[in-house]
Motif scaffolding. Structure first.
Motif, PDB file in Angstrom:
ATOM      1  N   HIS A 127      37.952  30.122  29.766  1.00  0.00           N
ATOM      2  CA  HIS A 127      38.612  29.132  28.901  1.00  0.00           C
ATOM      3  C   HIS A 127      39.949  28.657  29.477  1.00  0.00           C
ATOM      4  O   HIS A 127      40.402  27.559  29.185  1.00  0.00           O
ATOM      5  CB  HIS A 127      38.827  29.694  27.499  1.00  0.00           C
ATOM      6  CG  HIS A 127      37.551  30.071  26.819  1.00  0.00           C
ATOM      7  ND1 HIS A 127      36.587  29.151  26.480  1.00  0.00           N
ATOM      8  CD2 HIS A 127      37.078  31.274  26.426  1.00  0.00           C
ATOM      9  CE1 HIS A 127      35.580  29.766  25.899  1.00  0.00           C
ATOM     10  NE2 HIS A 127      35.856  31.066  25.851  1.00  0.00           N
ATOM     11  N   ILE A 128      40.600  29.528  30.262  1.00  0.00           N
ATOM     12  CA  ILE A 128      41.857  29.204  30.938  1.00  0.00           C
ATOM     13  C   ILE A 128      41.619  29.488  32.418  1.00  0.00           C
ATOM     14  O   ILE A 128      40.957  30.477  32.772  1.00  0.00           O
ATOM     15  CB  ILE A 128      43.025  30.066  30.410  1.00  0.00           C
ATOM     16  CG1 ILE A 128      43.272  29.798  28.928  1.00  0.00           C
ATOM     17  CG2 ILE A 128      44.297  29.812  31.208  1.00  0.00           C
ATOM     18  CD1 ILE A 128      44.287  30.729  28.298  1.00  0.00           C
ATOM     19  N   GLY A 129      42.189  28.656  33.284  1.00  0.00           N
ATOM     20  CA  GLY A 129      41.973  28.815  34.718  1.00  0.00           C
ATOM     21  C   GLY A 129      42.496  30.125  35.266  1.00  0.00           C
ATOM     22  O   GLY A 129      41.764  30.903  35.868  1.00  0.00           O
ATOM     23  N   SER A 130      43.776  30.402  35.072  1.00  0.00           N
ATOM     24  CA  SER A 130      44.371  31.639  35.575  1.00  0.00           C
ATOM     25  C   SER A 130      45.678  31.900  34.836  1.00  0.00           C
ATOM     26  O   SER A 130      46.233  31.012  34.188  1.00  0.00           O
ATOM     27  CB  SER A 130      44.619  31.569  37.086  1.00  0.00           C
ATOM     28  OG  SER A 130      45.533  30.536  37.396  1.00  0.00           O
ATOM     29  N   LEU A 131      46.131  33.124  34.957  1.00  0.00           N
ATOM     30  CA  LEU A 131      47.380  33.533  34.320  1.00  0.00           C
ATOM     31  C   LEU A 131      48.388  33.844  35.413  1.00  0.00           C
ATOM     32  O   LEU A 131      48.135  34.673  36.295  1.00  0.00           O
ATOM     33  CB  LEU A 131      47.151  34.754  33.431  1.00  0.00           C
ATOM     34  CG  LEU A 131      48.306  35.243  32.584  1.00  0.00           C
ATOM     35  CD1 LEU A 131      48.798  34.149  31.636  1.00  0.00           C
ATOM     36  CD2 LEU A 131      47.887  36.468  31.776  1.00  0.00           C
ATOM     37  N   GLY A 132      49.520  33.156  35.370  1.00  0.00           N
ATOM     38  CA  GLY A 132      50.578  33.379  36.344  1.00  0.00           C
ATOM     39  C   GLY A 132      51.492  34.508  35.917  1.00  0.00           C
ATOM     40  O   GLY A 132      51.258  35.185  34.905  1.00  0.00           O
ATOM     41  N   THR A 133      52.538  34.693  36.667  1.00  0.00           N
ATOM     42  CA  THR A 133      53.559  35.678  36.323  1.00  0.00           C
ATOM     43  C   THR A 133      54.085  35.375  34.931  1.00  0.00           C
ATOM     44  O   THR A 133      54.294  34.226  34.566  1.00  0.00           O
ATOM     45  CB  THR A 133      54.712  35.633  37.349  1.00  0.00           C
ATOM     46  OG1 THR A 133      54.177  35.903  38.644  1.00  0.00           O
ATOM     47  CG2 THR A 133      55.800  36.635  37.019  1.00  0.00           C
ATOM     48  N   CYS A 134      54.287  36.429  34.163  1.00  0.00           N
ATOM     49  CA  CYS A 134      54.818  36.294  32.806  1.00  0.00           C
ATOM     50  C   CYS A 134      56.298  36.670  32.838  1.00  0.00           C
ATOM     51  O   CYS A 134      56.778  37.264  33.809  1.00  0.00           O
ATOM     52  CB  CYS A 134      54.040  37.196  31.862  1.00  0.00           C
ATOM     53  SG  CYS A 134      52.265  36.811  31.833  1.00  0.00           S
ATOM     54  N   TYR A 135      57.014  36.327  31.776  1.00  0.00           N
ATOM     55  CA  TYR A 135      58.463  36.542  31.771  1.00  0.00           C
ATOM     56  C   TYR A 135      58.939  37.085  30.441  1.00  0.00           C
ATOM     57  O   TYR A 135      58.526  36.613  29.377  1.00  0.00           O
ATOM     58  CB  TYR A 135      59.205  35.232  32.079  1.00  0.00           C
ATOM     59  CG  TYR A 135      58.931  34.747  33.480  1.00  0.00           C
ATOM     60  CD1 TYR A 135      59.746  35.148  34.525  1.00  0.00           C
ATOM     61  CD2 TYR A 135      57.842  33.935  33.753  1.00  0.00           C
ATOM     62  CE1 TYR A 135      59.482  34.744  35.831  1.00  0.00           C
ATOM     63  CE2 TYR A 135      57.573  33.522  35.049  1.00  0.00           C
ATOM     64  CZ  TYR A 135      58.389  33.931  36.075  1.00  0.00           C
ATOM     65  OH  TYR A 135      58.123  33.541  37.365  1.00  0.00           O
ATOM     66  N   GLY A 136      59.818  38.071  30.507  1.00  0.00           N
ATOM     67  CA  GLY A 136      60.471  38.596  29.328  1.00  0.00           C
ATOM     68  C   GLY A 136      61.930  38.164  29.316  1.00  0.00           C
ATOM     69  O   GLY A 136      62.629  38.276  30.327  1.00  0.00           O
ATOM     70  N   PHE A 137      62.343  37.635  28.187  1.00  0.00           N
ATOM     71  CA  PHE A 137      63.735  37.261  27.944  1.00  0.00           C
ATOM     72  C   PHE A 137      64.195  37.987  26.688  1.00  0.00           C
ATOM     73  O   PHE A 137      63.386  38.463  25.899  1.00  0.00           O
ATOM     74  CB  PHE A 137      63.868  35.750  27.663  1.00  0.00           C
ATOM     75  CG  PHE A 137      63.637  34.852  28.841  1.00  0.00           C
ATOM     76  CD1 PHE A 137      64.712  34.331  29.547  1.00  0.00           C
ATOM     77  CD2 PHE A 137      62.352  34.504  29.225  1.00  0.00           C
ATOM     78  CE1 PHE A 137      64.506  33.478  30.624  1.00  0.00           C
ATOM     79  CE2 PHE A 137      62.134  33.661  30.297  1.00  0.00           C
ATOM     80  CZ  PHE A 137      63.213  33.146  30.997  1.00  0.00           C
TER      81      PHE A 137
END
Length: 174
Positions: A127-137
């Motif tokens: 359903h989604i192509g790919s997941l990149g780096t995620c970020y916490g703030f």
């Protein structure tokens, strides 16, 4: 830290915790809160189907890896830095450092705050192509750190996402 700064920090934390437990009070406070207003918020339609999109996830809930430096909870005005989180990171390697809200439920199921596992499932299902780096703030940011967030930290995170080929960002509040 002066006695006044320590008191201010403790009161800010207590206020955040109270707002987490008393929704009516949070709504009243929210009507009087002066947030940053920008007429320059960019909006761009996706140029490809969602099944081809590289998506990044970011949260202001203070999520980070156990082996990363925790967000600074000693500064009552917040911490404008971010923590990159690889998309394949298992839940067991994540923690929350943010004292200004009740994260009891997020500890039980981090997906309510940081739905990285659900997004990986959507990628696996096509359903989604790919997941990149995620970020916490950390979401509790006041001046002068707000200016750092707007003028340095957020642009740096955006630059990293562009370099990685991220097409869209899902932002979750903390």
């Amino acid at each position: 830290m002066s006695d006044f700064d320590g008191l201010r920090q403790n009161l800010s934390r207590m206020f955040g915790q109270v707002l987490s437990h008393v929704p009516a009070l949070a709504q009243t406070w929210g009507r009087t809160f002066e947030s940053v207003i920008s007429e320059e918020v960019p909006f761009a339609r996706l140029q490809k189907p969602l099944r081809e999109v590289r998506l990044a996830l970011a949260t202001t809930g203070g999520v980070h890896l156990y082996n990363q430096e925790p967000f600074n909870m000693t500064d009552s005005r917040g911490d404008a830095t971010f923590r990159p989180i690889p998309a394949a990171t298992p839940r067991e390697d994540l923690m929350i450092t943010h004292d200004y809200y009740d994260h009891t439920n997020a500890i039980r199921d981090l997906n309510i705050l940081f739905p990285m596992e659900h997004l990986r499932d959507l990628v696996a299902a096509g359903h989604i192509g790919s997941l990149g780096t995620c970020y916490g703030f950390m979401g509790h940011i006041e001046p002068p750190h707000l200016e750092s967030l707007i003028n340095a930290t957020a642009p740096e995170a955006a630059r990293l996402m562009r370099e990685e080929g991220v097409d869209a960002l899902l932002l979750t509040p903390g």
